[in-house]
Scaffold this motif. Structure first.
Motif, PDB file in Angstrom:
ATOM      1  N   GLU A  90      31.914  30.678  29.783  1.00 23.31           N
ATOM      2  CA  GLU A  90      32.584  30.440  31.039  1.00 23.31           C
ATOM      3  C   GLU A  90      31.397  30.631  32.211  1.00 23.31           C
ATOM      4  O   GLU A  90      31.602  29.755  33.329  1.00 23.31           O
ATOM      5  CB  GLU A  90      33.799  31.434  31.104  1.00 23.31           C
ATOM      6  CG  GLU A  90      34.612  31.402  30.208  1.00 23.31           C
ATOM      7  CD  GLU A  90      35.389  29.823  30.293  1.00 23.31           C
ATOM      8  OE1 GLU A  90      35.435  29.505  31.268  1.00 23.31           O
ATOM      9  OE2 GLU A  90      35.919  29.584  29.323  1.00 23.31           O
ATOM     10  N   ARG A  93      29.376  27.608  32.482  1.00 20.43           N
ATOM     11  CA  ARG A  93      30.361  26.633  33.250  1.00 20.43           C
ATOM     12  C   ARG A  93      30.634  26.697  34.515  1.00 20.43           C
ATOM     13  O   ARG A  93      30.544  25.562  35.470  1.00 20.43           O
ATOM     14  CB  ARG A  93      31.571  26.625  32.483  1.00 20.43           C
ATOM     15  CG  ARG A  93      32.470  25.180  32.672  1.00 20.43           C
ATOM     16  CD  ARG A  93      33.396  24.997  31.708  1.00 20.43           C
ATOM     17  NE  ARG A  93      34.644  26.282  31.665  1.00 20.43           N
ATOM     18  CZ  ARG A  93      35.469  26.248  32.442  1.00 20.43           C
ATOM     19  NH1 ARG A  93      35.524  25.430  33.496  1.00 20.43           N
ATOM     20  NH2 ARG A  93      36.371  27.211  32.508  1.00 20.43           N
ATOM     21  N   VAL A 386      39.922  29.348  33.018  1.00 18.47           N
ATOM     22  CA  VAL A 386      39.189  30.111  31.728  1.00 18.47           C
ATOM     23  C   VAL A 386      40.171  29.450  30.267  1.00 18.47           C
ATOM     24  O   VAL A 386      41.204  29.253  30.331  1.00 18.47           O
ATOM     25  CB  VAL A 386      39.418  31.425  31.710  1.00 18.47           C
ATOM     26  CG1 VAL A 386      38.979  32.041  30.113  1.00 18.47           C
ATOM     27  CG2 VAL A 386      38.631  32.048  32.550  1.00 18.47           C
TER      28      VAL A 386
END
Length: 821
Positions: A90, A93, A386
């Motif tokens: 995450e 990203r 998420v």
């Protein structure tokens, strides 16, 4: 430390875990792009919390003795490790890079850079020690058989002239040493005679002699006093260990000596627990099994009768895949069937009333949709959210088990850390009930058939097979086995003999020295992409390589990563990182470098057979690391003339096919290393390697730590004195790699120089001379690597994002100027 210490550590960890789990649902809510920084901050906070929990659970699992608690700790440890890897993905990203600037988060949470270190669970090596020893022994036996052949190949016969030159140089060196000792003795005798003659001519008075003695003595005292004051000052500011600290370290060392004894106790308690498992299962089956069976039969027969009385026919028996008779008692009792029928009648009445209301709602919803569409045109689209986690259910289940079973239980009942027999009987009772239920289901299915024949006079109704959903077929095609008649041991031996399996050097990940980046947030605020430090590279290898390969459960929960590419100049330790991953996880090392593959398994289908055998052995003997050195040759844009005979691209297609076949649970990692990625085809290289880690030249902090640690490691017991200015060495060595620094340290700290340290301490100028003979990594070379890295998919996204930020900042400044005017 005592058992109570680890118990308190476990309790404190669950208190922290409870707070962290409360923050998890907030991340599932979509966040607009303008709140990117706050979203990244929340993920970073959770990431650091989970890292701390991973460290605590690792320590507790390694040292706790009670077997039932260790089983729960193992599930929690694997779940937390999987969540750490999910949050790492995450962060990539959101940040659009592999380097994360967490210094501001560390400051807010009052943590140190040491808390960023990714802990590697100790059970990776401890629980695989027997398998690792067996593999190493088998590899050593094969290599010992090959040693005579290798030595004959490598033995080079000297010519007569070369042998004469060696003998002459050795003889001249011997004569030179003898002549030097002889001349040294003559000079000493001449000096002794000269002093005797001078002492005879000059006779000092007693006062002059006393003054000379006083000068020497006072100077000696002053130097000792200054040295003592300086040492006290350095101890006060924490630059040198104080006597109290050394005593404290000795106490801690003695305390940690009990770790091995705890591990032996763990083995003993585990053996006792395994024996108790078998005995408890047998006793429950003998004592409570018959009663369970009769009770289940009576309940199922009663269900048959009640359902026949209500519906006029016997019910269908649930399939074994659906849960069997457990489904009956869970969901389909006769009373519930009656209630369901009544509820259906009420629902049918309500549906008619709701139809009219639905029409009104549809009109209102259309109006709301139009309003939302108008708002969405003005507001930015939602970007960050998420992804669903596979690890959170595991962590929640473990935390609930702890709160229900272990939180309110004290260890006074079992001070010797024995297993809890009551808990064991409860768990085994459930298992015995499942086994007996399967037997009862078979008997009751047959009894149901007989009842239908006797009462309803009907044959058994075949179960309807579930309808297959249309669409694309899921799953991958099974790979054909090209070596069905060969055993894995024979294939392993063949790969060792050919040289495709190699013995990795024992290097830990902590041996890859480097310090973290302290100015990351400052560079980010200035819209500059921070370059990763050696500390970041080490952490990424621990996350992408070690944690995933070390455990099957972690590998299945974590986001799937099959390949890593390490890009950097020569001497940055790329091969060392590959060997460190093998050491930490006990993985086999396969070498598919183009130079090593050349000439092996020739022919039309030779490349396919080579790749098939390597991946077959790698899957069976997990974990495995497949290393491709100079991987740019496998993905050449244009093969150079001198390498066309070598055909470096011959395994490219088969390698890409075999890599796609790797699924979660296959602990096989491909790691490529390259110094010249510019020569490779960009699309093919980036499509094959899922994670690309760029290793730039070390910064000042990393160079300082490198010099300090390498000098201490090269000369065991070397104490750094103030005469050696490490800060100056770190500044002078800008542009040099860790390999260059190691070469200069090894060339200076010879055996002879180490013996002279007591009389002649080290000076920075000694290393500078040797360092000057080496060629550094010039800025042009590093800039070309950076340009290539910014052309990768992740680099392009980062460059685009920074460009948009700069444009937005310039627009904001222009508006402010207009307002002032």
């Amino acid at each position: 430390m005592s058992e109570g210490t680890y118990q308190r550590l476990w309790e404190a960890s669950h208190e922290t875990l409870e707070l962290v789990l409360e923050k998890e649902p907030s991340l599932l809510e979509p966040v607009p792009s303008r709140e990117r920084q706050s979203f990244q901050y929340r993920i970073s906070v959770l990431y650091l919390y989970y890292l701390g929990l991973l460290r605590r659970f690792n320590l507790a699992y390694d040292q706790m003795v009670q077997p039932q608690k260790r089983r729960l700790l193992r599930r929690l440890l694997d779940g937390v490790a999987g969540r750490v890897l999910e949050l790492k993905d995450e962060l990539v990203r959101v940040d659009l890079c592999e380097t994360h600037c967490l210094d501001r988060v560390l400051q807010d949470l009052k943590l140190t850079p040491a808390d960023l270190e990714v802990p590697i669970p100790k059970y990776f090596q401890l629980e695989q020690s027997s398998a690792m020893k067996a593999r190493q022994q088998m590899l050593a036996e094969i290599l010992t058989r090959l040693e005579p052949l290798i030595s004959q190949e490598n033995l080079r016969v000297l010519s007569r002239t070369e042998a004469l030159i060696i003998v002459q140089s050795a003889e001249r060196a011997r004569q030179g040493r003898l002549r030097a000792t002889f001349m040294r003795e003559i000079r000493k005798e001449e000096e002794r005679d000269r002093r005797i003659r001078e002492n005879g001519r000059q006779k000092f008075s007693q006062d002059q002699g006393a003054i000379v003695i006083q000068k020497v003595w006072k100077g000696y005292l002053q130097r000792k006093r200054i040295e003592q004051d300086r040492r006290v000052e350095m101890e006060f500011i924490g630059m040198l260990p104080s006597p109290n600290q050394t005593a404290r370290l000795n106490i801690l060392a003695q305390a940690f000596m009990g770790e091995e004894s705890r591990r032996t106790r763990q083995v003993e308690k585990e053996e006792e627990f395994q024996e108790a498992l078998g005995k408890t299962h047998e006793s429950l089956t003998e004592t409570e099994g018959p009663d369970m069976k009769e009770r289940m039969k009576d309940q199922i027969r009663q269900w048959f009768i009640e359902c026949h009385a209500l519906t006029g026919r016997f019910p269908d028996y649930p399939d074994e895949a659906a849960g069997g008779s457990y489904l009956i008692f869970a969901d389909k009792t006769p009373e519930q069937v009656r209630l369901e029928l009544e509820a259906q009648a009420q629902e049918s009445r309500k549906k008619d009333q709701e139809k009219t209301k639905e029409k009104e709602k549809e009109k209102k919803e259309k109006k709301k949709k139009k309003a939302k569409e108008e708002k969405s045109k003005k507001e930015p689209e939602v970007m960050f959210k998420v992804l669903p986690s596979k690890s959170i259910p595991v962590i929640n289940a473990g935390h609930e088990e702890y709160t229900s079973m272990w939180k309110s239980r004290y260890d006074n009942k079992h001070p010797s850390q024995n297993f809890d027999s009551e808990t064991l009987r409860e768990e085994k009772r459930k298992q015995v009930e499942i086994e007996i239920r399967a037997q009862v289901d078979e008997l009751m299915r047959q009894e149901l058939r007989n009842l239908r024949l006797a009462v309803d006079k009907e044959e058994t109704r075949p179960l309807k097979s579930p309808k297959k959903k249309g669409g694309k077929k899921s799953g991958k095609k099974k790979e054909k086995d090209l070596t069905p008649d060969r055993t894995v041991d024979s294939l392993f031996e063949e790969l060792v003999v050919i040289g495709l399996i190699k013995k990795s050097v024992l290097v830990t990940l902590n041996d890859y020295i480097g310090d973290c980046l302290y100015l990351g947030s400052t560079l980010t605020l200035a819209n500059k992409m921070p370059m990763p430090s050696l500390f970041d590279i080490r952490q990424n290898m621990a996350l992408y390589g070690v944690l995933r390969l070390g455990s099957h459960d972690i590998h299945t929960m974590a986001p799937h990563v099959r390949s890593i590419l390490l890009v950097g100049p020569s001497g940055m330790g790329k091969k060392m990182l590959v060997q460190a991953v093998c050491t930490e996880t006990g993985a086999n090392l396969f070498d598919l470098s183009p130079d090593n593959v050349m000439g092996k398994y020739p022919g039309k289908n030779g490349a396919q057979l080579l790749v098939h055998i390597v991946f077959k052995v790698a899957r069976v003997l997990q974990p495995s690391v497949i290393w491709i050195g100079n991987t740019e040759k496998t993905f050449y844009k244009k093969i150079p003339k001198e390498e066309r005979k070598m055909d470096p691209k011959r395994i490219k297609k088969d390698l890409m096919k075999a890599t796609r076949q790797l699924s979660p649970g296959d602990r096989v990692m491909l790691i490529g290393t390259t110094e010249r990625p510019q020569l490779a085809e960009m699309k093919g290289l980036c499509r094959f390697y899922e994670r690309i880690l760029f290793i730039p030249r070390p910064d000042y902090a990393s160079r300082y730590v490198l010099w300090k640690r390498m000098i201490e490691n090269q000369g065991m017991g070397v104490q750094l004195t103030p005469s050696l200015d490490i800060s100056a060495l770190a500044r002078v060595s800008d542009g040099y790699t860790p390999g260059h620094i190691l070469q200069s340290v090894q060339s200076v700290l010879t055996e002879r120089r180490l013996l002279q340290l007591t009389k002649r301490p080290l000076v920075a100028s000694e290393f500078v001379g040797h360092l000057a003979k080496l060629n550094p990594v010039y800025r042009e070379e590093e800039e070309s690597l950076k340009e290539w890295f910014f052309k990768t998919p992740l680099g392009k996204k980062n460059m685009k994002f920074t460009k948009e930020q700069l444009e937005a900042e310039e627009a904001r400044l222009a508006k402010e100027k207009k307002k002032k005017k």
